[in-house]
Design a protein around this motif. Structure first.
Motif, short mmCIF file in Angstrom:
data_model
loop_
_atom_site.label_atom_id
_atom_site.label_comp_id
_atom_site.label_asym_id
_atom_site.label_seq_id
_atom_site.Cartn_x
_atom_site.Cartn_y
_atom_site.Cartn_z
N PHE A 458 0.83 -1.20 0.00
CA PHE A 458 0.00 0.00 0.00
C PHE A 458 0.87 1.26 0.00
CE2 PHE A 458 -2.95 3.13 1.72
CZ PHE A 458 -4.09 2.86 0.98
N ARG A 459 1.92 1.28 0.82
CA ARG A 459 2.82 2.44 0.83
C ARG A 459 3.50 2.60 -0.53
NH1 ARG A 459 4.69 4.79 5.89
NH2 ARG A 459 6.29 5.70 4.55
N GLY A 460 3.94 1.50 -1.12
CA GLY A 460 4.56 1.61 -2.44
C GLY A 460 3.61 2.13 -3.49
N MET A 461 2.34 1.78 -3.36
CA MET A 461 1.34 2.26 -4.29
C MET A 461 1.15 3.77 -4.13
SD MET A 461 -2.39 0.55 -4.80
CE MET A 461 -2.65 0.66 -3.03
N LEU A 462 1.14 4.26 -2.89
CA LEU A 462 1.01 5.70 -2.66
C LEU A 462 2.23 6.46 -3.19
CD1 LEU A 462 -0.49 5.87 0.96
CD2 LEU A 462 -1.68 6.28 -1.19
N LYS A 463 3.40 5.90 -2.99
CA LYS A 463 4.62 6.59 -3.40
C LYS A 463 4.80 6.60 -4.91
CE LYS A 463 9.55 6.86 -2.35
NZ LYS A 463 10.68 6.28 -1.54
N SER A 464 4.50 5.48 -5.56
CA SER A 464 4.66 5.39 -7.01
C SER A 464 3.50 5.99 -7.78
CB SER A 464 4.85 3.93 -7.42
OG SER A 464 3.67 3.18 -7.13
N LYS A 465 2.40 6.33 -7.09
CA LYS A 465 1.19 6.88 -7.71
C LYS A 465 0.62 5.95 -8.78
CE LYS A 465 2.66 11.63 -6.86
NZ LYS A 465 1.79 11.75 -5.68
N ASN A 466 0.73 4.66 -8.52
CA ASN A 466 0.22 3.65 -9.46
C ASN A 466 -1.17 3.23 -8.98
OD1 ASN A 466 -0.26 1.59 -11.23
ND2 ASN A 466 1.74 0.62 -10.95
N VAL A 467 -2.19 3.92 -9.47
CA VAL A 467 -3.55 3.65 -9.03
C VAL A 467 -4.08 2.34 -9.61
CG1 VAL A 467 -4.72 4.85 -10.90
CG2 VAL A 467 -5.78 4.78 -8.64
N GLY A 468 -3.43 1.80 -10.64
CA GLY A 468 -3.89 0.55 -11.23
C GLY A 468 -3.77 -0.64 -10.31
N LYS A 469 -2.91 -0.54 -9.30
CA LYS A 469 -2.72 -1.65 -8.37
C LYS A 469 -3.71 -1.62 -7.20
CE LYS A 469 2.26 -1.98 -9.25
NZ LYS A 469 3.63 -1.95 -8.63
N LEU A 470 -4.52 -0.55 -7.11
CA LEU A 470 -5.41 -0.42 -5.96
C LEU A 470 -6.46 -1.52 -5.94
CD1 LEU A 470 -6.38 1.16 -3.50
CD2 LEU A 470 -7.74 2.61 -5.03
N GLY A 471 -7.06 -1.85 -7.08
CA GLY A 471 -8.09 -2.89 -7.10
C GLY A 471 -7.56 -4.24 -6.67
N ALA A 472 -6.36 -4.62 -7.13
CA ALA A 472 -5.77 -5.90 -6.72
C ALA A 472 -5.46 -5.91 -5.24
CB ALA A 472 -4.51 -6.18 -7.55
N TRP A 473 -4.99 -4.76 -4.73
CA TRP A 473 -4.68 -4.70 -3.29
C TRP A 473 -5.94 -4.86 -2.45
CZ3 TRP A 473 -5.86 -2.18 1.15
CH2 TRP A 473 -4.97 -2.30 2.21
N LEU A 474 -7.02 -4.21 -2.84
CA LEU A 474 -8.27 -4.33 -2.08
C LEU A 474 -8.78 -5.77 -2.11
CD1 LEU A 474 -10.11 -1.06 -3.20
CD2 LEU A 474 -9.02 -1.51 -0.99
N ARG A 475 -8.64 -6.46 -3.24
CA ARG A 475 -9.07 -7.86 -3.31
C ARG A 475 -8.20 -8.74 -2.41
NH1 ARG A 475 -9.63 -6.50 -8.80
NH2 ARG A 475 -7.56 -7.40 -9.27
N ASP A 476 -6.89 -8.51 -2.42
CA ASP A 476 -6.01 -9.32 -1.58
C ASP A 476 -6.27 -9.07 -0.10
OD1 ASP A 476 -4.95 -10.31 -3.88
OD2 ASP A 476 -3.15 -9.04 -3.84
N ALA A 477 -6.53 -7.80 0.26
CA ALA A 477 -6.84 -7.49 1.66
C ALA A 477 -8.16 -8.14 2.07
CB ALA A 477 -6.91 -5.99 1.87
N GLY A 478 -9.14 -8.18 1.17
CA GLY A 478 -10.41 -8.82 1.49
C GLY A 478 -10.30 -10.32 1.63
N LYS A 479 -9.31 -10.94 0.93
CA LYS A 479 -9.13 -12.39 1.01
C LYS A 479 -8.05 -12.80 2.01
CE LYS A 479 -10.36 -12.99 -3.88
NZ LYS A 479 -9.89 -13.43 -5.20
N SER A 480 -7.53 -11.85 2.78
CA SER A 480 -6.43 -12.16 3.69
C SER A 480 -6.87 -12.99 4.89
CB SER A 480 -5.79 -10.86 4.19
OG SER A 480 -6.72 -10.10 4.94
N GLY A 481 -8.18 -13.01 5.20
CA GLY A 481 -8.66 -13.73 6.37
C GLY A 481 -8.49 -12.96 7.66
N LEU A 482 -8.01 -11.72 7.60
CA LEU A 482 -7.82 -10.87 8.78
C LEU A 482 -8.96 -9.86 8.81
CD1 LEU A 482 -3.99 -10.27 8.40
CD2 LEU A 482 -5.13 -11.95 9.85
N TYR A 483 -9.72 -9.87 9.90
CA TYR A 483 -10.92 -9.05 9.97
C TYR A 483 -10.59 -7.57 9.84
CZ TYR A 483 -14.96 -6.63 11.88
OH TYR A 483 -16.00 -5.77 12.07
N ALA A 484 -9.55 -7.10 10.53
CA ALA A 484 -9.23 -5.68 10.51
C ALA A 484 -8.86 -5.22 9.11
CB ALA A 484 -8.10 -5.38 11.50
#
Length: 542
Positions: A458-484
């Motif tokens: 997530f930090r790398g995405m903010l620094k590189s300004k690569n918004v194309g990776k945001l959707g994949a990150w949100l999917r991975d966070a949703g499938k991580s099994g961690l409630y928070a």
């Protein structure tokens, strides 16, 4: 009496006399020439009479200066004009009905804006213009109240500031291009934000934190503007989510009873007595936390402040404030056990118990060598649950989701607060001791390793300004099994446009936070005089 000096007050005035009497200068001046009627615009040369004005002027040679200004009153010869007599205005010299010249009023305004009332009173007295602090502040507020900005504002930052922490919050609006405060509101409400934005239709970009009222106000007042979620607040929300996940524990802290409507905790304690109050507290602990959360939100929607809700419910004001800001019930975040509790060494005790060491005295000596500072009876209470044949087999892990790691340098357990802060910190910014902690946590705490990978992405995405990776990150966070992490992904999805703009746009609320720090410093230096109007006058640019 000293020799006459040459003074300059403005065009259309002649200096008649200048003398020093006692500790001040007395200047006599008179207006010359004709004047124009302010209503009909016709020039008049017929004098009706004279009148005098006494003005305070800039000091001379460290002494106060008083100007006696003799002005002519003219007759308007236009029969159609309703004004029969008038006095020619002197905008370069003094405002109508003013008691000081414009240049003297400007000095008073600058001192009041820069240092405030009482410090300004002391300074201006040394300069030879004795003025009390109330007059300085009144002049400051009058100047700011009558000012109108003609410049178009394109990029603004909006954030809240604490008038009284936990009780009353205001709103500050900053021009991020000119780095200047535009306005200050005594309340944090969507309606005020929307009204201000409607009066400034040129706003194109709004940088804000993730407060729902600001998002709503921006949507209502400036639907054409692009909203940007502040990157600092996004990372702060991520850190809080990680801390909540790492701090989850089986143990539930005791919460006070939620009283009925119209009652507070003190009245319940007085009515039922200490024993009954403890029994009622145990009953309250069995209630659903969701019901308590709904009650707090309902009281807030009724218009009650944080302190009133805390008194009625018995909860700490910080908890009430956190629940008011949250969209859903926050996850529990239990504090890490201290060295005074045997639960701090539960991982070691579980391993020794599974190895066959069941003697309490021996285990007491072993954990005491590991800096246990509690009593033997506390350890025995923990071991008694394990010795009970009705209890299940002792787990190989602690009450936390996974064994709590130990700091290699001190041998002490790493708290969730420290772990969450290190989880979002890049490897290049870590000290040697911090890097050792991170390695220990990644090895012994699988949840930490998973969340650190997500946080670094997530930090790398903010620094590189690569918004194309945001959707994949949100999917991975949703499938991580961690409630928070799943919850953080859901909240980011609800504000997805502002989060995307935070990645692509260069604007942030850093300048707004700096102006809030300046506001806090001014509020403290002015003690009890720091009302909203005076704070606004001190914050707005000269």
């Amino acid at each position: 009496m000293e020799r006459k000096s040459i003074w300059s007050l403005g065009q259309g005035l002649n200096i008649l006399d200048a003398r020093r009497l006692g500790g001040e200068w007395r200047i006599s001046a008179a207006a010359v020439g004709s004047a124009v009627c302010p209503d009909c615009g016709r020039r008049s040369t017929r004098r009706h009479g004279w009148h005098e004005r006494f003005l305070q002027d800039l000091p001379a040679q460290g002494a106060p200066v008083v100007v006696t200004l003799r002005l002519q009153r003219w007759q308007c010869r236009n029969e159609a004009c309703e004004r029969k007599t008038f006095t020619a205005p002197l905008p370069e010299v003094a405002a109508p009905r003013a008691r000081r010249t414009e240049r003297a009023a400007e000095i008073i305004y600058l001192l009041g804006h820069g240092v405030g009332g009482r410090p300004g009173e002391r300074l201006i007295k040394r300069m030879g213009m004795p003025t009390i602090d109330d007059t300085i502040l009144r002049c400051l507020k009058r100047r700011v109240r009558g000012r109108r900005s003609e410049e178009t504002t394109r990029v603004v930052g909006i954030d809240d500031w604490a008038w009284r922490k936990g009780s009353t919050y205001g709103t500050i609006v900053v021009n991020l291009e000119r780095r200047e405060v535009l306005d200050l509101f005594p309340e944090r409400a969507a309606g005020m934000t929307a009204d201000w934005l409607e009066r400034h239709p040129g706003v194109e970009i709004i940088s804000r934190d993730r407060c729902g009222s600001f998002a709503q106000g921006a949507e209502e007042g400036a639907p054409q503007a692009r909203q940007i979620a502040d990157r600092f607040h996004i990372l702060q929300n991520l850190r809080e989510a990680i801390q909540a996940q790492l701090g989850r524990a089986v143990g539930i802290s005791v919460r006070p009873l939620l009283p009925a409507d119209g009652e507070d905790v003190a009245s319940v304690r007085d009515k039922h007595g200490g024993a009954e109050h403890r029994r009622l507290t145990r009953v309250a602990n069995e209630r659903s936390r969701q019901a308590v959360f709904d009650r707090v939100r309902a009281l807030h929607e009724e218009g009650r402040n944080v302190m009133d809700i805390a008194r009625r419910t018995g909860f700490d004001r910080r908890t009430v404030m956190k629940w008011i800001r949250a969209d859903a019930l926050p996850e529990r975040s239990a504090a890490a056990p201290k060295t005074t509790s045997p639960r701090h060494f539960e991982d070691y005790l579980s391993r020794r118990w599974s190895e066959g060491c069941v003697r309490g005295r021996r285990l007491f000596q072993e954990i005491k060598a590991r800096r246990y500072t509690g009593s033997f009876s506390s350890l025995e209470r923990l071991l008694a649950k394990w010795r009970n044949p009705k209890c299940k087999t002792v787990k190989s892990t602690s009450a936390l989701p996974s064994p709590r790691p130990v700091d290699p340098a001190t041998g002490r357990s790493i708290s969730p607060i420290v772990a969450a802060a290190l989880c979002i910190k890049p490897r290049g910014l870590l000290t040697g001791n911090q890097a050792a902690k991170v390695d220990a946590m990644k090895k012994d705490w699988p949840e930490f390793a998973t969340m650190r990978r997500l946080a670094m992405r997530f930090r790398g995405m903010l620094k590189s300004k690569n918004v194309g990776k945001l959707g994949a990150w949100l999917r991975d966070a949703g499938k991580s099994g961690l409630y928070a992490m799943q919850r953080f992904a859901r909240t980011a999805q609800r504000d997805i446009d502002a989060v995307r703009n935070a990645i692509t746009e260069p604007w942030s609320n850093g300048q707004t936070e700096g102006q809030i720090n300046r506001l806090k410093a001014l509020k403290r230096t002015m003690y009890g005089r720091a009302g909203p109007e005076l704070l606004r006058a001190r914050l707005l640019p000269v």
